[in-house]
Design a protein around this motif. Structure first.
Motif, short mmCIF file in Angstrom:
data_model
loop_
_atom_site.label_atom_id
_atom_site.label_comp_id
_atom_site.label_asym_id
_atom_site.label_seq_id
_atom_site.Cartn_x
_atom_site.Cartn_y
_atom_site.Cartn_z
N PRO A 10 0.81 -1.23 0.00
CA PRO A 10 0.00 0.00 0.00
C PRO A 10 0.84 1.27 0.00
N GLN A 11 2.03 1.23 0.56
CA GLN A 11 2.90 2.40 0.61
C GLN A 11 3.42 2.77 -0.78
N ASP A 12 3.39 1.83 -1.73
CA ASP A 12 3.86 2.08 -3.09
C ASP A 12 2.81 2.80 -3.94
N ILE A 13 1.57 2.82 -3.48
CA ILE A 13 0.47 3.36 -4.27
C ILE A 13 0.22 4.81 -3.88
N LEU A 14 0.12 5.66 -4.88
CA LEU A 14 -0.16 7.07 -4.66
C LEU A 14 -1.50 7.41 -5.31
N LEU A 15 -2.37 8.08 -4.56
CA LEU A 15 -3.60 8.65 -5.10
C LEU A 15 -3.39 10.15 -5.17
N ARG A 16 -3.63 10.70 -6.34
CA ARG A 16 -3.51 12.16 -6.48
C ARG A 16 -4.73 12.69 -7.23
N GLN A 17 -5.07 13.92 -6.95
CA GLN A 17 -6.19 14.56 -7.62
C GLN A 17 -5.89 14.65 -9.12
N ALA A 18 -6.85 14.28 -9.93
CA ALA A 18 -6.69 14.40 -11.38
C ALA A 18 -6.62 15.87 -11.79
N VAL A 19 -5.87 16.11 -12.83
CA VAL A 19 -5.77 17.45 -13.42
C VAL A 19 -6.21 17.36 -14.88
N ARG A 20 -6.43 18.50 -15.48
CA ARG A 20 -6.92 18.57 -16.86
C ARG A 20 -6.11 17.68 -17.81
N ALA A 21 -4.80 17.63 -17.62
CA ALA A 21 -3.92 16.84 -18.50
C ALA A 21 -4.19 15.34 -18.40
N ASP A 22 -4.90 14.90 -17.36
CA ASP A 22 -5.24 13.48 -17.19
C ASP A 22 -6.46 13.06 -18.00
N ALA A 23 -7.18 14.01 -18.58
CA ALA A 23 -8.43 13.70 -19.29
C ALA A 23 -8.27 12.59 -20.34
N PRO A 24 -7.25 12.63 -21.21
CA PRO A 24 -7.13 11.55 -22.19
C PRO A 24 -6.94 10.18 -21.56
N VAL A 25 -6.18 10.11 -20.48
CA VAL A 25 -5.95 8.84 -19.79
C VAL A 25 -7.24 8.34 -19.16
N ILE A 26 -7.99 9.23 -18.52
CA ILE A 26 -9.26 8.85 -17.90
C ILE A 26 -10.20 8.28 -18.94
N LEU A 27 -10.31 8.93 -20.08
CA LEU A 27 -11.20 8.45 -21.13
C LEU A 27 -10.70 7.15 -21.75
N TRP A 28 -9.39 6.99 -21.86
CA TRP A 28 -8.83 5.73 -22.35
C TRP A 28 -9.15 4.59 -21.38
N LEU A 29 -8.99 4.85 -20.08
CA LEU A 29 -9.31 3.83 -19.08
C LEU A 29 -10.79 3.45 -19.13
N GLU A 30 -11.65 4.44 -19.30
CA GLU A 30 -13.08 4.18 -19.41
C GLU A 30 -13.36 3.26 -20.61
N GLU A 31 -12.77 3.60 -21.73
CA GLU A 31 -13.00 2.78 -22.93
C GLU A 31 -12.42 1.37 -22.77
N ALA A 32 -11.22 1.28 -22.24
CA ALA A 32 -10.58 -0.03 -22.07
C ALA A 32 -11.40 -0.93 -21.13
N GLY A 33 -12.01 -0.32 -20.12
CA GLY A 33 -12.76 -1.10 -19.15
C GLY A 33 -14.22 -1.33 -19.49
N MET A 34 -14.80 -0.48 -20.32
CA MET A 34 -16.25 -0.54 -20.52
C MET A 34 -16.73 -0.82 -21.94
#
Length: 80
Positions: A10-34
């Protein structure tokens, strides 16, 4: 067979607030998963948003050693 992959703690995992530049990755993850499931149920895939219109404020990015491996999105509902 010996598994020589490094174990992740668990110490290796970082959660950080998404920023505008993360939008393409978020949408890619959505498509890959759904996409596969949406296509099977509804016959086609339609993303929830475009890069320009997605609201990243409710997303957190999941990182290990500086590499994004996923995201978490939450929505707070009133009266729940």
């Amino acid at each position: 067979m010996i598994d020589d992959r490094r174990r992740i703690s668990p110490q290796d995992i970082l959660l950080r607030q998404a920023v505008r530049a993360d939008a393409p990755v978020i949408l890619w993850l959505e498509e890959a998963g759904m996409k596969k499931y949406a296509t099977a149920i509804w016959g086609s895939w339609r993303p929830s948003a475009t890069v320009e219109e997605i609201d990243v404020s409710n997303h957190q990015m999941v990182e290990i050693e500086g590499q994004t491996i996923g995201c978490i999105a939450t929505t707070r509902l009133r009266n729940c």
